[in-house]
Design a protein around this motif. Structure first.
Motif, PDB file in Angstrom:
ATOM      1  N   TYR A 361      15.058   5.423 -11.591  1.00 38.95           N
ATOM      2  CA  TYR A 361      14.906   4.145 -10.920  1.00 38.95           C
ATOM      3  C   TYR A 361      13.436   3.739 -10.978  1.00 38.95           C
ATOM      4  O   TYR A 361      12.559   4.558 -11.299  1.00 38.95           O
ATOM      5  N   TRP A 363      10.023   1.125  -9.504  1.00 41.52           N
ATOM      6  CA  TRP A 363       9.493   0.411  -8.348  1.00 41.52           C
ATOM      7  C   TRP A 363       8.047  -0.026  -8.573  1.00 41.52           C
ATOM      8  O   TRP A 363       7.358   0.483  -9.455  1.00 41.52           O
ATOM      9  N   HIS A 370      11.300  -4.623  -1.809  1.00 39.11           N
ATOM     10  CA  HIS A 370      12.108  -4.048  -2.886  1.00 39.11           C
ATOM     11  C   HIS A 370      11.954  -2.533  -2.917  1.00 39.11           C
ATOM     12  O   HIS A 370      12.937  -1.795  -3.055  1.00 39.11           O
ATOM     13  N   VAL A 374      15.078   0.004  -2.469  1.00 37.76           N
ATOM     14  CA  VAL A 374      15.438   0.941  -3.540  1.00 37.76           C
ATOM     15  C   VAL A 374      15.446   2.372  -3.014  1.00 37.76           C
ATOM     16  O   VAL A 374      16.385   3.136  -3.248  1.00 37.76           O
ATOM     17  N   SER A 435      14.211  -6.240 -14.925  1.00 41.22           N
ATOM     18  CA  SER A 435      14.277  -6.300 -13.465  1.00 41.22           C
ATOM     19  C   SER A 435      14.107  -4.893 -12.936  1.00 41.22           C
ATOM     20  O   SER A 435      14.633  -3.928 -13.514  1.00 41.22           O
ATOM     21  N   ASN A 437      15.477  -3.753 -10.488  1.00 37.38           N
ATOM     22  CA  ASN A 437      16.753  -3.278  -9.934  1.00 37.38           C
ATOM     23  C   ASN A 437      17.421  -2.298 -10.881  1.00 37.38           C
ATOM     24  O   ASN A 437      18.430  -1.685 -10.539  1.00 37.38           O
ATOM     25  N   ASP A 454      22.491  -1.162 -12.144  1.00 39.85           N
ATOM     26  CA  ASP A 454      21.747  -1.995 -11.194  1.00 39.85           C
ATOM     27  C   ASP A 454      21.882  -1.367  -9.818  1.00 39.85           C
ATOM     28  O   ASP A 454      22.993  -1.101  -9.358  1.00 39.85           O
ATOM     29  N   TYR A 456      21.732  -2.537  -6.996  1.00 38.24           N
ATOM     30  CA  TYR A 456      22.472  -3.339  -6.027  1.00 38.24           C
ATOM     31  C   TYR A 456      23.949  -3.499  -6.384  1.00 38.24           C
ATOM     32  O   TYR A 456      24.712  -4.055  -5.589  1.00 38.24           O
TER      33      TYR A 456
END
Length: 471
Positions: A361, A363, A370, A374, A435, A437, A454, A456
């Motif tokens: 992931y 960031w 965000h 996450v 993105s 995400n 993703d 989300y």
């Protein structure tokens, strides 16, 4: 070319009589958040001005092209500059758009531009609400809003007639956001009213399209114009597919033929401005290639792209993007990732590095909300799927600030593996990160389980995590 602020003030007084070939632009930035203001024409930086101790900046342009520019100070706005203009602006970065005001020669047309921007922002919620109305009621509401803006433009033009170029740009500021609302209405109306199909539209509903110029050189880098064209071609392709192609209407926009039709339509009508054509077909390419399609469909799309959008100025970028997308297809080995660990050691994660299935992931410490969202979701996944390894990759460049953020994260109980990229462009490119995400899942041999997850999209994410554990 840099120009002192005192000289600019003098120019404001004498520019018209001294030299109509010169253009001046300057002003004050309250609470500046960087050292420079940048001036763009045709999306290219043409000059920069350092903000002085009094928060002033200034530009002097010799024989500048008349037309649409934009200035940037971490945020941006459009301005119209013409020979003989001596334009002053003032803004406060704490309220960038709302505080922006112009004075001097050329101020009327530019105050109109920012007024249109703010008015449309204020109207957005109302227009969305109007979209629940019948087509006839919507037309009445939206035409009334447009009429008020055109009255304001006519008043300005009557008081101090605008040049043909300035009037064209100002009219575009009125038209293209209105045109966008019209193009979006049928789909918003269908969604908000829970309809199974688009409402029947009056015969004259799309009559405004007669005013659309697909090859408008003056507006080709004006975002509302470009955004309108994107939505317009989406709609044309949708309606063509709805009438001519077999398939589920709910999935038309994900289909290969939908994107191919967009390329054909753009190629057929954007014939006089290659820049607009190239930018629109680039948008089609990125939209399709990010749509989680199969290798075969991606290949078919690229064949169509080269047929209908050949000799595109963005061709190398699009070909590289396509190849990176193909490299992230399920079952392939994830490309090596070059990182730096918390001790400053350079680390390469490749197929030999995985001891168990892994979730990557991403960031950015500037995006606080965000980052928190996450990490919260990753902690939840860690509890539900403890057999996975979870690796966080920071995309910022400042190592000390990254480490400070890690210390804060650790206080919150996060003990997950954390790395920082040592080559942001390479990371974003090879892993197709558009993105933050994004989630990438690989198995214990580095084979890709999901290259386009993703954070989300929990249901889809959990399906990938669960299915891989059954094997």
């Amino acid at each position: 070319m840099k120009y002192s602020f005192l000289a600019l003030i003098i120019a404001l007084t004498y520019s018209c009589s001294e030299s109509p070939t010169k253009t001046y632009f300057g002003g004050e930035v309250v609470n500046p958040n960087s050292d420079y203001v940048y001036l763009y024409y045709d999306n290219n930086v043409i000059d920069s001005s350092k903000i002085d101790q009094s928060n002033r900046f200034s530009f002097k342009l010799d024989n500048a092209k008349d037309g649409l520019y934009h200035f940037d100070h971490n945020e941006y706005q459009y301005i119209i500059l013409e020979k003989g203009d001596s334009l002053l602006m003032r803004l406060n970065t704490l309220d960038f758009d709302e505080s922006l005001v112009y004075s001097g020669m050329g101020s009327e047309k530019n105050n109109f531009l920012i007024d249109m921007f703010l008015i449309y922002e204020d109207e957005e919620k109302a227009v969305n609400k109007y979209s629940e109305l019948s087509p006839e009621e919507f037309l009445t509401k939206i035409d009334s809003l447009k009429s008020m803006k055109e009255t304001l433009l006519n008043d300005i033009n009557t008081k101090d007639p605008l040049s043909p170029i300035a009037k064209h740009i100002a009219q575009g500021a009125v038209n293209y956001r209105y045109f966008t609302d019209m193009e979006e209405y049928p789909f918003i109306n269908k969604r908000r009213n829970g309809l199974t199909k688009i409402a029947n539209l009056p015969a004259n509903f799309y009559s405004f399209r007669k005013e659309v110029d697909y090859n408008d050189t003056l507006l080709m880098y004006y975002k509302p114009y470009f955004n309108y064209l994107v939505i317009h071609f989406n709609n044309l392709a949708y309606n063509y597919c709805k009438n001519e192609c077999n398939g589920d209407l709910n999935y038309i926009e994900r289909s290969l033929h939908y994107s191919t039709h967009k390329l054909q339509l753009i190629d057929s009508v954007v014939t006089k401005n290659k820049t607009i054509r190239d930018n629109l077909t680039r948008n089609v390419a990125f939209s399709f290639l990010l749509g989680r399609h199969s290798r075969a469909h991606n290949e078919e799309f690229m064949d169509a792209f080269h047929k209908y959008a050949g000799k595109n100025q963005h061709e190398e970028e699009i070909n590289n993007f396509y190849q990176n997308v193909q490299n992230l297809q399920k079952g392939l080995t994830l490309p090596p990732i070059h990182l730096v660990d918390i001790k400053g050691n350079k680390v390469t994660i490749d197929s030999m590095s995985y001891k168990k299935n892994t979730v990557f992931y991403f960031w950015n410490y500037h995006q606080r909300d965000h980052q928190a969202n996450v990490l919260t979701r990753i902690e939840r996944l860690k509890k539900d799927y403890p057999n996975y390894n979870y690796v966080g990759i920071n995309v910022n460049e400042d190592r000390s600030e990254w480490l400070q953020n890690l210390a804060s994260i650790s206080k919150l109980g996060d003990t997950l593996e954390q790395y920082q990229t040592d080559n942001i462009d390479e990371l974003l490119g090879s892993l197709v990160i558009k993105s933050l995400n994004k989630i990438i899942i690989v198995d214990n041999k580095g084979k890709i389980i999901d290259g386009f997850g993703d954070i989300y999209h929990r249901k889809s994410l959990e399906t990938s995590l669960s299915d891989s554990m059954k094997k």
